[in-house]
Write an enzyme that holds these catalytic residues in place. Structure first.
Site, short mmCIF file in Angstrom:
data_model
loop_
_atom_site.label_atom_id
_atom_site.label_comp_id
_atom_site.label_asym_id
_atom_site.label_seq_id
_atom_site.Cartn_x
_atom_site.Cartn_y
_atom_site.Cartn_z
N ARG A 16 -6.42 -8.66 -8.29
CA ARG A 16 -7.04 -9.99 -8.39
C ARG A 16 -8.52 -9.81 -8.64
NH1 ARG A 16 -9.75 -9.80 -3.62
NH2 ARG A 16 -8.70 -8.86 -1.83
N LYS A 40 -2.78 0.69 8.91
CA LYS A 40 -3.06 -0.37 7.93
C LYS A 40 -1.80 -1.15 7.62
CE LYS A 40 -6.82 1.68 5.18
NZ LYS A 40 -7.19 2.10 3.82
N GLY A 93 -8.73 -7.49 3.29
CA GLY A 93 -9.73 -8.19 4.08
C GLY A 93 -9.87 -7.67 5.49
N GLY A 94 -9.39 -6.44 5.74
CA GLY A 94 -9.52 -5.87 7.08
C GLY A 94 -8.49 -6.37 8.07
N LYS A 110 0.80 -1.22 0.00
CA LYS A 110 0.00 0.00 0.00
C LYS A 110 0.83 1.27 0.00
CE LYS A 110 -3.99 -2.11 2.33
NZ LYS A 110 -3.42 -3.42 2.64
N HIS A 144 -14.00 -3.92 9.52
CA HIS A 144 -13.38 -3.42 8.28
C HIS A 144 -13.50 -4.42 7.14
CE1 HIS A 144 -11.87 -0.65 11.20
NE2 HIS A 144 -11.04 -1.52 11.72
N GLU A 196 -9.77 0.79 -5.42
CA GLU A 196 -10.63 1.11 -4.30
C GLU A 196 -10.44 2.57 -3.86
OE1 GLU A 196 -10.75 -1.69 -1.18
OE2 GLU A 196 -10.89 -3.41 -2.52
N HIS A 211 -17.02 3.47 0.97
CA HIS A 211 -16.01 2.62 0.32
C HIS A 211 -16.57 2.28 -1.07
CE1 HIS A 211 -13.15 -1.06 0.65
NE2 HIS A 211 -13.36 -0.75 -0.61
#
Length: 710
Positions: free
Chosen positions: A325, A190, A196-197, A148, A267, A307, A240
């Site tokens: 993916r 993060k 997936g949180g 990220k 999340h 996202e 989101h």
């Protein structure tokens, strides 16, 4: 910044290679054909890929852990190979074993699904070295967009709006705290890898920062093998929104519109829809253009999702991350555009051009996906595990009602993997119609044997704000009281349960008289009440955490007089229990009003599925009021219990230690999530009744305390 410079070098190589491939396509059409693929995943996504592969005449090879022997994806594949014990680190994450099986089974390509190795750049590189096609983007793209902090730096360079934060290499506690103060609270921590949180924490104030940082690091290390984190400004009222993109090896990139995934817990997404509600055509166009710009910046190939986080008040949006993916929620995009995205993945991997240009891609109608999980929403959505003792689903209608699943009745939802049971996808002409269909079809979903979130999803669909599309990431928290109202069982349902208990007992007695153990014996086709019942009795149940007693008087064959003890008048009750296509249908007439329900009984719990909701009636005695829930037992403040099945990840205390209210005692790991159990009283540790790595059932006493005398 050395990571960015290294990445730029990789991109330069990637760009040169891409240009060569595009030039080669100008002179001749390249096509790689493969007739056999390995699916490096499990459950519903493996079944999903198998379905499209069969449609295209491609053979499939499944891999499975020891826990998944005999599972649905193993049954559906042409071949299947065991890759190790249940823990994913010893099976689905073993790159060496998966590649060995691919070679052994002569597979030309590997589809990674989502999760596990799907965004693992090292695995994509290993496939390339073995001359096996990785059905996804190149390793350098996965690496850049999967990490990220690097992806955000690249997006800033490409002119894509990015939310304020810290994405640097210095991961010392001191630097991170300093940067957190500069950003300001609240903020988000993060993990730079994965999704997936996992490895994500919201920090509301500075005093919470250190513990949240350690928790995010630990969770990230276990899930992704890396503990590096980034910091990000937290927008309180945010949405989101993500955009589906596709790229081919010829340099073409298109988007397939947006999905709204705002309603989440821990999340993690729980319900998704497309198109996103309450956004303008101009904003939709801007989202698509920016998503394509993000994909072009890294010369993206294959299926991906860009996202965004959107500020609800300002209507401004910022790049959050890119998933390299296929997404769990891809079926709703398929529903509105009428395309098979897995087929697109396979064709792009075979070096075909994108089947359509941007102007040829349009959407029609509206679609929702509801994720059905094994979890208890009324207990902080704690995941559960166990057997699907009873399972009935809505009828599938191509193009309108779709179910994606990897489990069947009698299968086990394991503690080792994600607790998702299925995805229910519905399509309609507009949002209002689609939401109505979704609510109706959720009522047709019947599961017993473990807790699920079905009733919560139904309540969510009925909430006025959700129906208006006023969604945001704190929706569940904001509307907690409305979404989790105190439940009171209607008297009519209590009478239904009582008659069902009588008829169920009669059915079993009849079966025994015919010496059969089949619960759906033909002798049980239609059963009334026999005359040998006692003239008066009381039935005791626990339902919705309340104890109720139903008084019953025998009137005549197949007719009773009943009332909830101390409440209301006596009611005339009669009815039958019928076997219809292996479903036990209860028909009850109460004071000349006929109602219907489906029932099943598992151990001492009677499940009644009415048109409105499922009710669970647990049989009790007069002396024992109920089978305690976890919260009930925790009324004994000196006992720390396991809130779910799982294994002990860490122990923070030993016998003799003095603890205060709120101190962490231990961590339970279940369904790939960490859960910290804390002291609820001041005291001294008397017994530690578990050990690190031990598998423990729900409600097991793990630690005993002696309460301090104030």
């Amino acid at each position: 910044m050395h990571r960015i410079e290294k990445l730029r070098s990789l991109f330069k190589q990637h760009s040169i290679l891409n240009t060569r491939v595009q030039n080669l396509h100008c002179s001749r059409i390249l096509k790689i054909r493969f007739d056999k693929i390995l699916i490096a995943n499990r459950g519903e996504i493996a079944c999903r890929v198998i379905r499209t592969a069969k449609k295209l005449g491609i053979q499939t090879v499944a891999v499975y852990s020891e826990a998944d022997h005999g599972s649905m994806h193993v049954e559906q594949a042409d071949e299947a190979y065991c890759i190790g014990p249940a823990p994913s680190s010893q099976s689905y994450l073993r790159q060496d074993k998966i590649l060995s099986i691919a070679r052994r089974s002569k597979c030309a390509a590997i589809h990674p699904g989502y999760g596990f190795l799907s965004e693992n750049a090292e695995f994509a590189e290993a496939c390339e070295k073995e001359s096996i096609i990785f059905i996804g983007p190149p390793a350098c793209v996965i690496r850049s967009m999967g990490i990220k902090n690097i992806s955000k730096a690249l997006m800033i360079e490409a002119g894509v709006p990015v939310i304020a934060g810290y994405h640097g290499d210095d991961q010392s506690d001191e630097t991170l705290l300093l940067k957190a103060r500069e950003i300001g609270f609240p903020l988000m921590i993060k993990a730079v890898h994965g999704g997936g949180g996992k490895g994500m924490r919201i920090v509301l104030e500075e005093s919470e920062f250190s513990e949240a940082l350690q928790g995010a690091r630990n969770e990230s290390k276990k899930a992704f093998g890396d503990s590096v984190v980034l910091l990000e400004q937290y927008i309180r009222e945010s949405r989101h929104i993500e955009v589906q993109v596709f790229g081919d090896k010829q340099g073409n990139i298109v988007h397939m519109f947006e999905r709204d995934c705002s309603v989440q817990r821990r999340h993690q997404k729980i319900i998704e829809e497309t198109p996103a509600p309450n956004i303008s055509a101009d904003l939709r166009s801007d989202l698509g253009k920016i998503a394509i710009s993000a994909a072009q910046a890294v010369k993206y190939i294959g299926a991906g999702t860009v996202e965004f986080i959107m500020d609800c008040k300002k209507k401004s949006f910022y790049f959050m991350e890119m998933n390299t993916r296929l997404q769990v929620e891809h079926p709703i995009t398929e529903a509105i555009i009428g395309l098979d995205l897995v087929e697109w993945q396979l064709r792009i991997a075979m070096e075909e051009k994108l089947p359509l240009k941007q102007e040829q891609i349009n959407f029609h109608g509206h679609a929702f996906e509801a994720r059905i999980y094994a979890e208890n929403p009324r207990h902080d959505f704690l995941p559960g595990a166990g057997y699907l003792s009873y399972l009935r689903t809505p009828e599938i209608i191509p193009g309108k009602i779709r179910i994606e699943t990897g489990v069947r009745e009698k299968d086990e939802v394991s503690i080792h993997y994600d607790p998702m049971i299925a995805k229910l996808i519905v399509w309609g002409k507009d949002r209002k119609e689609t939401l109505s269909i979704l609510r109706s079809k959720l009522s047709e979903y019947e599961i017993a044997g473990l807790d699920t979130n079905i009733e919560f999803l139904k309540d969510l669909c009925s909430h006025p704000s959700f129906r208006q599309g006023l969604v945001h990431t704190d929706f569940i928290k904001e509307h907690c009281k409305d979404l989790f109202p105190k439940l009171y069982v209607p008297n009519e349902v209590a009478l239904q349960a009582t008659l069902a208990s009588i008829l169920y007992q009669d059915m079993n007695s009849l079966q025994c008289s015919f010496t059969t153990s089949d619960p759906f014996s033909p002798f049980a086709t239609e059963i009334g009440v026999r005359i040998n019942h006692t003239l008066k009795q009381t039935f005791c149940f626990n339902v919705c955490d309340n104890d109720i007693e139903i008084e019953v008087k025998y009137v005549e064959p197949e007719v009773y007089s009943m009332r909830v003890k101390g409440i209301g008048p006596w009611r005339r009750v009669t009815g039958t229990l019928k076997n219809r296509k292996n479903l036990l249908k209860l028909y009850v007439e109460i004071d000349e009003c006929i109602t219907k329900a489906t029932i099943t009984k598992i151990h001492n719990k009677l499940h009644i599925f009415t048109k409105d909701r499922e009710w669970q009636f647990e049989t009790t005695s007069r002396k024992v009021s109920s089978n305690f829930s976890c919260d009930d037992i925790n009324l004994d403040k000196c006992k720390a219990l396991s809130p779910m099945p799982g294994f002990v990840e860490k122990l923070f205390v030993s016998e003799g230690d003095v603890v205060k209210i709120g101190d962490a005692l231990l961590i339970i790991n279940a369904m790939k999530m960490e859960h910290t159990i804390r002291a609820v009283t001041n005291g001294t540790v008397v017994n530690v009744l578990c050990s690190i790595g031990e598998n423990v059932p729900k409600n097991k006493v793990l630690i005993k305390l002696a309460e301090s005398v104030s």
